[in-house]
Scaffold this active site. Structure first.
Site, short mmCIF file in Angstrom:
data_model
loop_
_atom_site.label_atom_id
_atom_site.label_comp_id
_atom_site.label_asym_id
_atom_site.label_seq_id
_atom_site.Cartn_x
_atom_site.Cartn_y
_atom_site.Cartn_z
N ASN A 44 4.42 2.92 -2.72
CA ASN A 44 5.64 2.73 -3.51
C ASN A 44 6.90 2.97 -2.69
OD1 ASN A 44 4.18 2.20 -5.88
ND2 ASN A 44 3.97 4.37 -6.31
N CYS A 45 6.84 2.63 -1.45
CA CYS A 45 7.94 2.85 -0.51
C CYS A 45 8.65 1.53 -0.24
CB CYS A 45 7.35 3.41 0.78
SG CYS A 45 8.49 3.56 2.16
N GLY A 46 9.90 1.59 0.12
CA GLY A 46 10.62 0.38 0.50
C GLY A 46 10.00 -0.31 1.70
N THR A 48 6.70 -0.56 2.11
CA THR A 48 5.34 -0.95 1.77
C THR A 48 4.97 -2.33 2.29
OG1 THR A 48 5.30 0.51 -0.14
CG2 THR A 48 3.71 -1.29 -0.14
#
Length: 131
Positions: A44-46, A48
Protein backbone atom coordinates in the site's frame (compact mmCIF):
# COMPACT_ATOMS: atom_id res chain seq x y z
CA UNK A 1 39.01 8.63 -3.48
CA UNK A 2 36.85 7.98 -0.43
CA UNK A 3 38.22 6.04 2.51
CA UNK A 4 35.74 4.16 4.63
CA UNK A 5 36.59 3.66 8.26
CA UNK A 6 35.38 0.25 9.35
CA UNK A 7 34.16 0.60 12.92
CA UNK A 8 32.37 -2.74 13.15
CA UNK A 9 33.50 -6.19 12.03
CA UNK A 10 32.07 -7.59 8.82
CA UNK A 11 29.83 -10.58 9.48
CA UNK A 12 29.19 -13.17 6.76
CA UNK A 13 25.63 -12.92 5.44
CA UNK A 14 25.28 -16.55 4.38
CA UNK A 15 24.29 -18.03 7.77
CA UNK A 16 21.61 -15.38 8.43
CA UNK A 17 18.28 -17.21 8.69
CA UNK A 18 15.40 -16.30 6.39
CA UNK A 19 11.79 -17.40 6.40
CA UNK A 20 10.26 -17.10 2.97
CA UNK A 21 6.69 -16.00 2.44
CA UNK A 22 5.58 -19.59 1.76
CA UNK A 23 6.96 -20.73 5.15
CA UNK A 24 10.21 -22.19 3.80
CA UNK A 25 13.04 -21.90 6.33
CA UNK A 26 16.37 -21.14 4.70
CA UNK A 27 19.30 -18.76 5.04
CA UNK A 28 20.97 -16.11 2.95
CA UNK A 29 23.40 -18.80 1.76
CA UNK A 30 20.79 -19.79 -0.83
CA UNK A 31 22.06 -16.77 -2.80
CA UNK A 32 25.75 -17.72 -2.65
CA UNK A 33 27.49 -16.89 -5.92
CA UNK A 34 24.75 -14.49 -7.05
CA UNK A 35 24.27 -10.76 -7.11
CA UNK A 36 21.31 -10.04 -4.82
CA UNK A 37 19.15 -6.96 -4.59
CA UNK A 38 17.45 -6.82 -1.19
CA UNK A 39 14.39 -4.56 -1.39
CA UNK A 40 12.06 -3.38 1.35
CA UNK A 41 8.55 -3.58 -0.16
CA UNK A 42 4.97 -2.73 0.81
CA UNK A 43 1.64 -3.32 -0.93
CA UNK A 44 0.00 0.00 0.00
CA UNK A 45 2.93 2.30 -0.69
CA UNK A 46 3.27 4.93 -3.38
CA UNK A 47 6.19 2.86 -4.66
CA UNK A 48 4.17 -0.37 -4.90
CA UNK A 49 4.28 -0.27 -8.73
CA UNK A 50 8.02 -0.98 -8.34
CA UNK A 51 7.00 -4.64 -8.19
CA UNK A 52 6.47 -4.59 -11.97
CA UNK A 53 9.93 -3.18 -12.61
CA UNK A 54 11.54 -5.52 -10.12
CA UNK A 55 9.87 -8.52 -11.73
CA UNK A 56 11.00 -7.38 -15.19
CA UNK A 57 14.56 -6.97 -13.92
CA UNK A 58 14.44 -10.38 -12.26
CA UNK A 59 13.07 -12.02 -15.40
CA UNK A 60 15.77 -10.46 -17.54
CA UNK A 61 18.78 -11.29 -15.38
CA UNK A 62 17.94 -14.26 -13.12
CA UNK A 63 19.55 -16.72 -15.56
CA UNK A 64 22.77 -14.70 -15.29
CA UNK A 65 23.16 -15.01 -11.52
CA UNK A 66 20.98 -12.11 -10.41
CA UNK A 67 18.33 -12.44 -7.71
CA UNK A 68 15.94 -10.19 -5.85
CA UNK A 69 14.77 -10.71 -2.28
CA UNK A 70 11.69 -8.73 -1.36
CA UNK A 71 11.28 -7.99 2.34
CA UNK A 72 7.75 -6.82 3.19
CA UNK A 73 7.66 -4.43 6.12
CA UNK A 74 4.83 -2.64 7.91
CA UNK A 75 7.03 -0.13 9.79
CA UNK A 76 6.44 2.81 7.46
CA UNK A 77 2.98 4.34 7.97
CA UNK A 78 1.34 0.90 8.11
CA UNK A 79 1.74 0.39 4.36
CA UNK A 80 1.98 -3.42 4.58
CA UNK A 81 -0.94 -4.45 6.82
CA UNK A 82 -1.77 -7.81 5.18
CA UNK A 83 -0.82 -11.30 6.26
CA UNK A 84 2.05 -13.10 4.53
CA UNK A 85 -0.40 -15.08 2.37
CA UNK A 86 -2.32 -11.91 1.44
CA UNK A 87 0.94 -10.21 0.46
CA UNK A 88 1.99 -13.15 -1.74
CA UNK A 89 -1.42 -13.30 -3.41
CA UNK A 90 -1.44 -9.53 -4.02
CA UNK A 91 2.04 -9.56 -5.54
CA UNK A 92 1.34 -12.50 -7.82
CA UNK A 93 -2.11 -11.33 -8.94
CA UNK A 94 -1.24 -7.68 -9.56
CA UNK A 95 2.40 -7.82 -10.65
CA UNK A 96 3.20 -11.45 -11.51
CA UNK A 97 5.94 -11.52 -8.87
CA UNK A 98 8.04 -14.68 -8.99
CA UNK A 99 11.13 -13.49 -7.09
CA UNK A 100 11.33 -14.64 -3.46
CA UNK A 101 9.64 -12.69 -0.68
CA UNK A 102 10.30 -13.14 3.01
CA UNK A 103 7.68 -13.05 5.71
CA UNK A 104 7.02 -9.53 7.00
CA UNK A 105 10.01 -8.28 8.91
CA UNK A 106 11.18 -5.21 10.78
CA UNK A 107 13.95 -3.44 8.88
CA UNK A 108 14.82 -1.03 11.69
CA UNK A 109 14.49 -0.73 15.45
CA UNK A 110 14.89 -3.15 18.32
CA UNK A 111 13.35 -6.09 16.39
CA UNK A 112 15.32 -5.41 13.20
CA UNK A 113 15.82 -8.53 11.09
CA UNK A 114 19.45 -9.76 11.33
CA UNK A 115 19.92 -9.34 7.58
CA UNK A 116 19.02 -5.65 7.77
CA UNK A 117 21.17 -5.25 10.87
CA UNK A 118 24.17 -6.39 8.84
CA UNK A 119 23.24 -4.50 5.68
CA UNK A 120 22.86 -1.22 7.55
CA UNK A 121 25.94 -1.42 9.78
CA UNK A 122 27.89 0.98 7.64
CA UNK A 123 25.16 3.35 6.45
CA UNK A 124 26.14 6.94 5.90
CA UNK A 125 24.57 9.95 4.29
CA UNK A 126 21.54 12.10 4.98
CA UNK A 127 19.79 9.69 7.34
CA UNK A 128 22.93 8.29 8.90
CA UNK A 129 22.26 6.20 11.98
CA UNK A 130 19.19 8.11 13.13
CA UNK A 131 16.51 6.32 11.16
Amino acid sequence: MTNFLRTQPVTPLYPIPLTLNDGTETDFGRFKGKVVMVVNVASNCGLTPQYAGLEALYGKFRDRGFDILGVPCNQFAGQEPGSDSEIAEFCERNYGVTFPLTVKADVRGKDQHPLYAELTKFRTGLLGRDW
